[in-house]
Design an enzyme around this catalytic site. Structure first.
Site, mmCIF file in Angstrom:
data_model
loop_
_atom_site.group_PDB
_atom_site.id
_atom_site.type_symbol
_atom_site.label_atom_id
_atom_site.label_comp_id
_atom_site.label_asym_id
_atom_site.label_seq_id
_atom_site.Cartn_x
_atom_site.Cartn_y
_atom_site.Cartn_z
ATOM 1 N N MET A 1 3.512 -5.935 -21.110
ATOM 2 C CA MET A 1 3.880 -7.363 -21.177
ATOM 3 C C MET A 1 3.375 -7.952 -22.481
ATOM 4 O O MET A 1 2.271 -7.618 -22.928
ATOM 5 C CB MET A 1 3.256 -8.120 -20.004
ATOM 6 C CG MET A 1 3.583 -7.537 -18.637
ATOM 7 S SD MET A 1 2.973 -8.589 -17.312
ATOM 8 C CE MET A 1 3.260 -7.528 -15.878
ATOM 9 N N ASP B 1 10.938 -3.046 -7.878
ATOM 10 C CA ASP B 1 9.606 -3.346 -8.420
ATOM 11 C C ASP B 1 9.232 -4.780 -8.074
ATOM 12 O O ASP B 1 9.916 -5.714 -8.484
ATOM 13 C CB ASP B 1 9.669 -3.153 -9.952
ATOM 14 C CG ASP B 1 8.334 -3.373 -10.646
ATOM 15 O OD1 ASP B 1 7.308 -3.525 -9.963
ATOM 16 O OD2 ASP B 1 8.348 -3.387 -11.893
ATOM 17 N N HIS C 1 7.691 0.238 -18.253
ATOM 18 C CA HIS C 1 8.523 -0.945 -18.004
ATOM 19 C C HIS C 1 8.135 -2.006 -19.030
ATOM 20 O O HIS C 1 7.048 -2.579 -18.956
ATOM 21 C CB HIS C 1 8.265 -1.416 -16.563
ATOM 22 C CG HIS C 1 8.954 -2.687 -16.184
ATOM 23 N ND1 HIS C 1 8.585 -3.433 -15.078
ATOM 24 C CD2 HIS C 1 10.003 -3.342 -16.748
ATOM 25 C CE1 HIS C 1 9.363 -4.491 -14.992
ATOM 26 N NE2 HIS C 1 10.226 -4.471 -15.986
ATOM 27 N N MET D 1 8.269 -5.497 -20.504
ATOM 28 C CA MET D 1 8.600 -6.910 -20.323
ATOM 29 C C MET D 1 8.221 -7.607 -21.616
ATOM 30 O O MET D 1 7.240 -8.352 -21.694
ATOM 31 C CB MET D 1 7.841 -7.461 -19.111
ATOM 32 C CG MET D 1 8.417 -6.952 -17.793
ATOM 33 S SD MET D 1 7.196 -6.950 -16.468
ATOM 34 C CE MET D 1 6.387 -5.389 -16.807
ATOM 35 N N SER E 1 1.832 1.469 -9.679
ATOM 36 C CA SER E 1 1.755 0.693 -10.909
ATOM 37 C C SER E 1 0.305 0.533 -11.348
ATOM 38 O O SER E 1 -0.519 -0.060 -10.646
ATOM 39 C CB SER E 1 2.391 -0.686 -10.691
ATOM 40 O OG SER E 1 2.166 -1.462 -11.841
ATOM 41 N N ASP F 1 3.247 -1.163 -16.857
ATOM 42 C CA ASP F 1 3.843 -2.462 -17.165
ATOM 43 C C ASP F 1 3.346 -2.974 -18.512
ATOM 44 O O ASP F 1 2.171 -3.287 -18.664
ATOM 45 C CB ASP F 1 3.461 -3.476 -16.078
ATOM 46 C CG ASP F 1 4.191 -3.196 -14.780
ATOM 47 O OD1 ASP F 1 5.433 -3.145 -14.813
ATOM 48 O OD2 ASP F 1 3.519 -3.028 -13.752
ATOM 49 N N HIS G 1 3.849 4.117 -13.027
ATOM 50 C CA HIS G 1 4.557 2.971 -13.610
ATOM 51 C C HIS G 1 3.587 2.195 -14.501
ATOM 52 O O HIS G 1 2.477 1.868 -14.077
ATOM 53 C CB HIS G 1 5.077 2.101 -12.466
ATOM 54 C CG HIS G 1 5.945 0.966 -12.874
ATOM 55 N ND1 HIS G 1 7.287 1.122 -13.161
ATOM 56 C CD2 HIS G 1 5.682 -0.343 -13.037
ATOM 57 C CE1 HIS G 1 7.803 -0.058 -13.476
ATOM 58 N NE2 HIS G 1 6.845 -0.969 -13.413
ATOM 59 N N MET H 1 14.468 -5.951 -10.189
ATOM 60 C CA MET H 1 13.188 -6.626 -9.952
ATOM 61 C C MET H 1 13.268 -7.392 -8.636
ATOM 62 O O MET H 1 14.203 -8.162 -8.410
ATOM 63 C CB MET H 1 12.870 -7.618 -11.082
ATOM 64 C CG MET H 1 12.508 -7.001 -12.415
ATOM 65 S SD MET H 1 11.096 -5.866 -12.385
ATOM 66 C CE MET H 1 9.794 -6.882 -11.683
HETATM 67 C C1 DX5 Z 1 5.539 -7.175 -12.072
HETATM 68 C C2 DX5 Z 1 5.433 -5.760 -12.559
HETATM 69 C C3 DX5 Z 1 5.189 -4.826 -11.441
HETATM 70 C C4 DX5 Z 1 3.874 -5.018 -10.739
HETATM 71 C C5 DX5 Z 1 4.113 -4.781 -9.281
HETATM 72 O O1 DX5 Z 1 5.838 -7.986 -13.116
HETATM 73 O O2 DX5 Z 1 6.637 -5.354 -13.191
HETATM 74 O O3 DX5 Z 1 5.378 -3.463 -11.802
HETATM 75 O O4 DX5 Z 1 2.878 -4.134 -11.184
HETATM 76 O O5 DX5 Z 1 2.999 -5.138 -8.558
HETATM 77 P P1 DX5 Z 1 3.082 -5.353 -6.977
HETATM 78 O O6 DX5 Z 1 3.510 -4.057 -6.366
HETATM 79 O O7 DX5 Z 1 1.681 -5.739 -6.617
HETATM 80 O O8 DX5 Z 1 4.078 -6.461 -6.724
HETATM 81 ZN ZN ZN Z 2 6.979 -3.114 -13.483
#
Ligand code: DX5
Ligand code: ZN
Length: 223
Positions: A39, A177, A68, A70, A10, A37, A35, A139
């Site tokens: 947000m 994840d 991903h 969010m 990620s 993220d 990956h 998750m």
């Molecule tokens: C969390 C994200 C993850 C995050 C995971 O909200 O969706 O993808 O990057 O990070 P680690 O592996 O450090 O928990």
């Molecule tokens: Zn994620």
């Protein structure tokens, strides 16, 4: 177990000042996907990346970009993320209304379609659209931040998700994840996950590429 293993580092935990180098390191370690993220500060209490990051990664690597979202109303970003080079577009059914329609739209734009479930969300939220899924993301932390602890109760949910996909003869990837590390990956694998996002575990390691190899090895080792 005969399903594949995919490790998806990620980018949230990468050193963005050395993005190209960090991508090259995990690629050399055999990372399968990257990956990303996204947000919005509304669906989750944090802000991260958007189109420019996806475009930048697309220029740096040929690895699939596992995006991903969010964000609330993720459907607003289907077209722009497809154009930016996203390969997989995973969104939360909790964040929108017409999930079935949006899965179709994602695929119409040439991306693989995934749904992600928060720890408190039941698998029933995706049951009616299993046949539309290329990926189901369970998750294993409450989304929003890297570096959180894996929630042990999610191992049972992974197992039930595996059963759901198998019962429907779905070839969808089963991704986990949050808090995936040397300590937790084996339990998730044994429960039936095949795709592992890892942020802090990979990028806080002295050699991120070696950490990718190590995580994969921990799934493969005979016990
Ligand atoms: C969390 C994200 C993850 C995050 C995971 O909200 O969706 O993808 O990057 O990070 P680690 O592996 O450090 O928990
Ligand atoms: Zn994620």
């Amino acid at each position: 177990m005969n399903h594949p293993i995919r490790i998806a580092p990620s980018i949230l935990s990468a050193d963005l000042g050395r993005l190209a180098e960090q991508v090259a390191q995990v690629e050399a370690g055999g990372a399968d996907w990257l990956h990303v993220d996204v947000m919005d500060g509304r669906f989750v209490p944090n802000l991260t990346f958007g189109v420019p990051m996806i475009e930048a990664l697309r220029r740096l690597t040929r690895l699939p970009l596992d995006v991903h979202l969010m964000v609330v109303e993720p459907e607003r970003y289907i077209r722009v993320f497809a154009e930016a080079g996203a390969s997989i577009f995973t969104f939360h059914p909790e964040a929108t209304t017409h999930v079935h329609r949006h899965l179709e739209e994602v695929k119409d734009h040439g991306m693989k379609a995934g749904l992600a479930l928060n720890p408190s969300s039941p698998l029933a939220l995706v049951e009616e659209v299993v046949d539309e899924l290329d990926l189901l993301l369970v998750m294993t932390v409450d989304p929003g931040f890297a570096g959180q602890q894996y929630i042990p109760a999610m191992t049972g949910k992974i197992r039930r998700a595996r059963r759901l996909l198998d019962a429907r003869e779905s070839a969808a990837a089963l991704e986990v994840d949050g808090g995936i590390s040397r300590e937790t990956i084996r339990a998730a694998w044994e429960a039936g996950a095949d795709t592992f996002v890892a942020g802090s575990a990979v990028f806080s390691a002295p050699d991120p590429g070696e950490e990718v190899r190590q995580l994969r090895r921990l799934c493969l080792v005979e016990v």
